[in-house]
Design a protein around this motif. Structure first.
Motif, PDB file in Angstrom:
ATOM      1  N   GLN A  83       5.220  20.763  -7.563  1.00 37.16           N
ATOM      2  CA  GLN A  83       4.284  21.564  -8.251  1.00 37.16           C
ATOM      3  C   GLN A  83       2.735  21.248  -8.288  1.00 37.16           C
ATOM      4  O   GLN A  83       2.050  22.013  -8.350  1.00 37.16           O
ATOM      5  N   PHE A  84       2.511  19.952  -8.323  1.00 35.98           N
ATOM      6  CA  PHE A  84       1.194  19.516  -8.462  1.00 35.98           C
ATOM      7  C   PHE A  84       0.623  19.415  -7.132  1.00 35.98           C
ATOM      8  O   PHE A  84      -0.896  19.606  -6.994  1.00 35.98           O
ATOM      9  N   THR A  85       1.272  19.441  -6.071  1.00 37.32           N
ATOM     10  CA  THR A  85       0.661  19.576  -4.774  1.00 37.32           C
ATOM     11  C   THR A  85       0.128  21.135  -4.308  1.00 37.32           C
ATOM     12  O   THR A  85      -0.577  21.009  -3.349  1.00 37.32           O
TER      13      THR A  85
ATOM     14  N   ASN B   4      11.006  13.514  -0.185  1.00 39.28           N
ATOM     15  CA  ASN B   4      11.533  14.468  -1.283  1.00 39.28           C
ATOM     16  C   ASN B   4      10.864  13.801  -2.629  1.00 39.28           C
ATOM     17  O   ASN B   4      11.041  13.016  -3.076  1.00 39.28           O
ATOM     18  N   ILE B   5       9.853  14.798  -3.145  1.00 43.54           N
ATOM     19  CA  ILE B   5       9.101  14.379  -4.217  1.00 43.54           C
ATOM     20  C   ILE B   5       9.583  14.958  -5.420  1.00 43.54           C
ATOM     21  O   ILE B   5       8.791  14.895  -6.594  1.00 43.54           O
ATOM     22  N   GLY B   6      10.751  16.005  -5.309  1.00 43.48           N
ATOM     23  CA  GLY B   6      11.053  16.515  -6.585  1.00 43.48           C
ATOM     24  C   GLY B   6      10.119  17.468  -7.312  1.00 43.48           C
ATOM     25  O   GLY B   6       9.495  18.253  -6.629  1.00 43.48           O
ATOM     26  N   THR B   7      10.155  17.319  -8.376  1.00 44.85           N
ATOM     27  CA  THR B   7       9.390  18.248  -9.584  1.00 44.85           C
ATOM     28  C   THR B   7       7.774  18.009  -9.027  1.00 44.85           C
ATOM     29  O   THR B   7       7.071  18.599  -9.675  1.00 44.85           O
TER      30      THR B   7
ATOM     31  N   ARG C 177       0.721  -1.277   0.064  1.00 43.70           N
ATOM     32  CA  ARG C 177      -0.055   0.015  -0.030  1.00 43.70           C
ATOM     33  C   ARG C 177       0.889   1.215   0.148  1.00 43.70           C
ATOM     34  O   ARG C 177       1.833   1.163   0.598  1.00 43.70           O
ATOM     35  N   VAL C 178       0.473   2.404  -0.444  1.00 38.54           N
ATOM     36  CA  VAL C 178       0.824   3.705  -0.583  1.00 38.54           C
ATOM     37  C   VAL C 178       0.210   4.460   0.402  1.00 38.54           C
ATOM     38  O   VAL C 178      -1.121   4.267   0.656  1.00 38.54           O
ATOM     39  N   ARG C 179       0.606   5.549   0.658  1.00 34.88           N
ATOM     40  CA  ARG C 179      -0.120   6.742   1.352  1.00 34.88           C
ATOM     41  C   ARG C 179      -0.016   8.017   0.660  1.00 34.88           C
ATOM     42  O   ARG C 179       0.935   8.345   0.044  1.00 34.88           O
ATOM     43  N   ASP C 180      -0.945   8.978   1.072  1.00 36.22           N
ATOM     44  CA  ASP C 180      -0.980  10.361   0.575  1.00 36.22           C
ATOM     45  C   ASP C 180       0.010  11.146   1.624  1.00 36.22           C
ATOM     46  O   ASP C 180      -0.024  10.677   2.681  1.00 36.22           O
ATOM     47  N   ILE C 181       0.589  11.942   0.965  1.00 32.59           N
ATOM     48  CA  ILE C 181       1.515  12.581   1.751  1.00 32.59           C
ATOM     49  C   ILE C 181       1.107  14.179   1.513  1.00 32.59           C
ATOM     50  O   ILE C 181       0.578  14.566   0.816  1.00 32.59           O
ATOM     51  N   GLN C 182       1.579  14.828   2.835  1.00 34.82           N
ATOM     52  CA  GLN C 182       1.678  16.416   2.757  1.00 34.82           C
ATOM     53  C   GLN C 182       3.010  16.774   2.429  1.00 34.82           C
ATOM     54  O   GLN C 182       3.887  16.546   3.525  1.00 34.82           O
ATOM     55  N   PRO C 183       3.259  17.365   1.506  1.00 37.65           N
ATOM     56  CA  PRO C 183       4.741  17.867   1.268  1.00 37.65           C
ATOM     57  C   PRO C 183       5.375  18.610   2.235  1.00 37.65           C
ATOM     58  O   PRO C 183       6.560  18.840   2.413  1.00 37.65           O
ATOM     59  N   ASP C 184       4.638  19.447   2.883  1.00 34.14           N
ATOM     60  CA  ASP C 184       5.200  20.195   4.049  1.00 34.14           C
ATOM     61  C   ASP C 184       5.362  19.690   5.360  1.00 34.14           C
ATOM     62  O   ASP C 184       5.924  20.226   6.220  1.00 34.14           O
TER      63      ASP C 184
END
Length: 105
Positions: free
Chosen positions: A55-57, A49-52, A36-43
């Motif tokens: 921008q979508f977040t 680190n989701i790199g480029t 399974r994967v999880r949603d993340i909050q980039p902040d």
């Protein structure tokens, strides 16, 4: 002599919209995978680190994301439910040897 051109929106069902993690987890479940994967909050401090992709977040999206009611009304078009489409896709991927069995054990 006049020709009318119409454009129609055919994206899927509004009720099937989810996060990327929700989509991936539904597919994994249908494939019989425990992964399974999880949603993340980039902040968040523990966010990877989701790199480029960051921008979508930061974009804001409409709610609902789309409205295809005119297409349904004009053409009688009804999208395949996501679960049904994913089940067909997982079956095809398995038949093509694209789902490794060690991931589903």
């Amino acid at each position: 002599y006049t020709t009318l051109f119409r454009s129609y929106l055919a994206l899927g069902r509004v009720e099937d919209v989810s996060s990327m993690a929700g989509f991936c987890n539904e597919a994994a479940q249908l494939a019989g995978s425990a992964h399974r994967v999880r949603d993340i909050q980039p902040d968040d401090p523990d966010a990877p680190n989701i790199g480029t992709m960051r921008q979508f977040t930061q974009r804001r999206y409409a709610t609902p994301l789309f409205d295809d009611s005119e297409t349904v009304r004009a053409l009688g078009y009804h999208s395949t439910p996501r679960a049904e489409g994913l089940a067909v896709t997982v079956k095809w991927l398995r038949a093509e040897g694209r789902i490794r069995e060690e991931l589903t054990s």
